[in-house]
Design an enzyme around this catalytic site. Structure first.
Site, mmCIF file in Angstrom:
data_model
loop_
_atom_site.group_PDB
_atom_site.id
_atom_site.type_symbol
_atom_site.label_atom_id
_atom_site.label_comp_id
_atom_site.label_asym_id
_atom_site.label_seq_id
_atom_site.Cartn_x
_atom_site.Cartn_y
_atom_site.Cartn_z
ATOM 1 N N ASN A 120 4.849 -3.710 4.164
ATOM 2 C CA ASN A 120 3.439 -3.400 4.370
ATOM 3 C C ASN A 120 2.685 -3.738 3.092
ATOM 4 O OD1 ASN A 120 0.903 -2.280 4.699
ATOM 5 N ND2 ASN A 120 1.622 -0.233 5.221
ATOM 6 N N HIS A 175 -7.050 -1.164 9.996
ATOM 7 C CA HIS A 175 -6.243 0.057 9.816
ATOM 8 C C HIS A 175 -5.681 0.560 11.140
ATOM 9 C CE1 HIS A 175 -8.807 0.675 6.001
ATOM 10 N NE2 HIS A 175 -7.591 0.330 5.610
ATOM 11 N N ILE A 194 -6.925 8.864 -0.270
ATOM 12 C CA ILE A 194 -8.024 9.771 -0.624
ATOM 13 C C ILE A 194 -8.126 10.897 0.391
ATOM 14 C CG2 ILE A 194 -10.514 9.956 -0.953
ATOM 15 C CD1 ILE A 194 -10.472 7.006 -1.853
ATOM 16 N N GLY A 195 -8.072 10.544 1.665
ATOM 17 C CA GLY A 195 -8.218 11.542 2.724
ATOM 18 C C GLY A 195 -7.156 12.622 2.679
ATOM 19 N N GLU A 196 -5.942 12.259 2.297
ATOM 20 C CA GLU A 196 -4.840 13.222 2.253
ATOM 21 C C GLU A 196 -4.803 14.028 0.963
ATOM 22 O OE1 GLU A 196 -1.102 11.237 3.094
ATOM 23 O OE2 GLU A 196 -2.113 9.935 4.546
ATOM 24 N N ASN A 197 -5.321 13.476 -0.127
ATOM 25 C CA ASN A 197 -5.065 14.072 -1.441
ATOM 26 C C ASN A 197 -6.295 14.499 -2.231
ATOM 27 O OD1 ASN A 197 -2.059 13.610 -1.564
ATOM 28 N ND2 ASN A 197 -2.728 11.492 -1.289
ATOM 29 N N ARG A 219 -14.479 -3.040 -2.667
ATOM 30 C CA ARG A 219 -15.246 -3.737 -1.633
ATOM 31 C C ARG A 219 -16.553 -3.005 -1.359
ATOM 32 N NH1 ARG A 219 -10.550 -3.983 2.715
ATOM 33 N NH2 ARG A 219 -9.317 -2.909 1.108
ATOM 34 N N VAL A 268 -10.393 6.964 -7.426
ATOM 35 C CA VAL A 268 -11.150 8.201 -7.244
ATOM 36 C C VAL A 268 -10.691 9.278 -8.224
ATOM 37 C CG1 VAL A 268 -11.464 10.137 -5.636
ATOM 38 C CG2 VAL A 268 -11.872 7.805 -4.863
ATOM 39 N N ARG A 299 3.456 -5.887 8.410
ATOM 40 C CA ARG A 299 2.065 -5.591 8.701
ATOM 41 C C ARG A 299 1.244 -6.846 8.429
ATOM 42 N NH1 ARG A 299 -2.100 -2.765 4.662
ATOM 43 N NH2 ARG A 299 -3.900 -2.568 6.022
ATOM 44 N N GLY A 336 -8.951 5.414 1.581
ATOM 45 C CA GLY A 336 -8.083 5.000 0.501
ATOM 46 C C GLY A 336 -8.774 3.909 -0.282
#
Length: 408
Positions: free
Chosen positions: A8, A186, A334-337, A246, A289, A98, A215
């Site tokens: 991936n 995604h 980012i969403g998880e951490n 981006r 981030v 992927r 992310g």
């Protein structure tokens, strides 16, 4: 023992896993023998980290990228070298890749051959941060494992059943017919989250869900009964949310101005939009981030303010596409951490029916001892449920490839 290797390649990392192939058809995949990633590609501190059931946890710094070679090629070489050293007696019989862009024609996993590779090469301009690395990985794996079945799984495939209004631009119809469409990306991540909801939160799975894959690459997807009906990303992986490097959504008139008035070449514009914009461009500091949250520079705070505001705006837009909202799911790095980012996104969304729990948010995905990897971070009485769920694109790669393998 025949093995399944997944590769991936992201914009700044390569993740991989190695799993024994089950002997009998219908037998589920066992746990991986090894999994890991090369992170920090393109930076000064690229590292290979992995965990193996036979060799434990290992980390190693990668040497300086040689002149004329891409960081992804070096990273892939490091992964293949580790496999050769540590599993010399095992046979890789199946490799699942992927591939970010499948265009109009690839809406399901495909067995790779020269003809398919040529078609995927033609799509490289639509995903210049990813597609060339995806295809380099395929060719390296074909050279290393010549007898293995090679399978491509496409990030765009999950979105191919979008309704026309979510799939098109307001350009002359001939462009749509030629493939200028909103593809969404995604998809492997969204498919994994949809399956997780179906297994563990079946009532939410049947409803209206927004999944926020946040992310270094970031997008959101609207799911109705587990099916993608809209996405923040479009023709390329530039659209929608601002990302690490981006730009996200931008007035196309800005691009015309840069081309005609500022003298940008197409190559310079590509570099600007893909590599120098987003959080990195806004802050002038970093695309990470974690670094921006720790910085006291006002530009760092402004970059994060913009990211949060665009996330809130996209949640509102996709809720309109769904005709309401039953659940919001955070996933991705980012969403998880990033606990503070989730909090800042959620604290102004009471109008949509979200009553989030700051204490639960602080204990899901954070780095302190006792933190939970997933779970609900909304109050029990919240009209809209909010979850943090880790994604597993490698698992989807493995399952899709196994299905093709068993069908041969």
């Amino acid at each position: 023992m025949p093995l399944l290797l997944t590769l991936n390649a992201g914009s700044s990392s390569i993740k991989f896993s190695l799993t024994p192939l089950p002997g009998a058809k219908g037998t589920p995949l066992p746990a991986p023998l090894a999994h890991g990633q090369v992170s920090g590609i393109g930076g000064a501190a690229a590292r290979l980290s992995l965990r193996s059931s036979l060799h434990g946890k290992q980390e190693q710094a990668l040497p300086t990228v040689a002149s004329g070679r891409s960081g992804h090629e070096q990273a892939l070489d490091a992964v293949l070298h580790w496999l050769e050293q540590h599993l010399p007696e095992e046979k890789v019989a199946l490799v699942s890749h992927r591939v970010v862009h499948g265009g109009v024609h690839f809406a399901q996993p495909m067995r790779l051959d020269a003809q398919v590779l040529a078609q995927l090469d033609a799509l490289a301009p639509l995903a210049p941060l990813h597609q060339p690395h995806n295809l380099a990985g395929i060719r390296s794996a074909m050279a290393a494992f010549g007898q293995a079945l090679q399978v491509a799984c496409f990030d765009t495939a999950f979105h191919r059943q979008h309704p026309f209004v979510a799939d098109t631009f307001a350009l002359p119809r001939r462009f749509y017919d030629e493939g200028v469409r909103r593809y969404g990306f995604h998809g492997l991540s969204y498919e994994y989250i949809a399956r997780t909801l179906q297994a563990h939160w079946p009532a939410l799975h049947q409803g209206r869900v927004i999944v926020a894959h946040l992310g270094n690459g970031a997008s959101m997807c609207a799911l109705r009964q587990g099916v993608s009906i809209d996405s923040s990303m479009g023709f390329t992986a530039l659209d929608g949310l601002p990302m690490g490097t981006r730009c996200g959504q931008i007035d196309p008139g800005v691009l015309l101005y840069l081309l005609t008035e500022k003298g940008y070449s197409p190559e310079q514009l590509t570099e600007l939009l893909y590599q120098q914009s987003g959080l990195k461009g806004l802050s002038g500091l970093s695309n990470d981030v974690r670094e921006l949250l720790q910085s006291e520079q006002p530009q760092a705070g402004q970059a994060l303010d913009y990211f949060v505001a665009r996330c809130q705006r996209e949640i509102g837009a996709l809720s309109a596409s769904l005709g309401g909202l039953d659940a919001l799911v955070f996933t991705g790095g980012i969403g998880e951490n990033a606990v503070p980012i989730r909090q800042r996104i959620l604290q102004d969304l009471g109008w949509i029916g979200i009553d989030f729990d700051p204490a639960a948010n602080a204990t899901h995905g954070s780095s302190h001892a006792g933190a939970q990897p997933q779970g609900q971070i909304s109050q029990p009485g919240s009209r809209v449920s909010v979850l943090v769920l880790p994604t597993d694109e490698e698992r989807m790669l493995a399952e899709h490839a196994l299905a093709l393998w068993q069908a041969v």
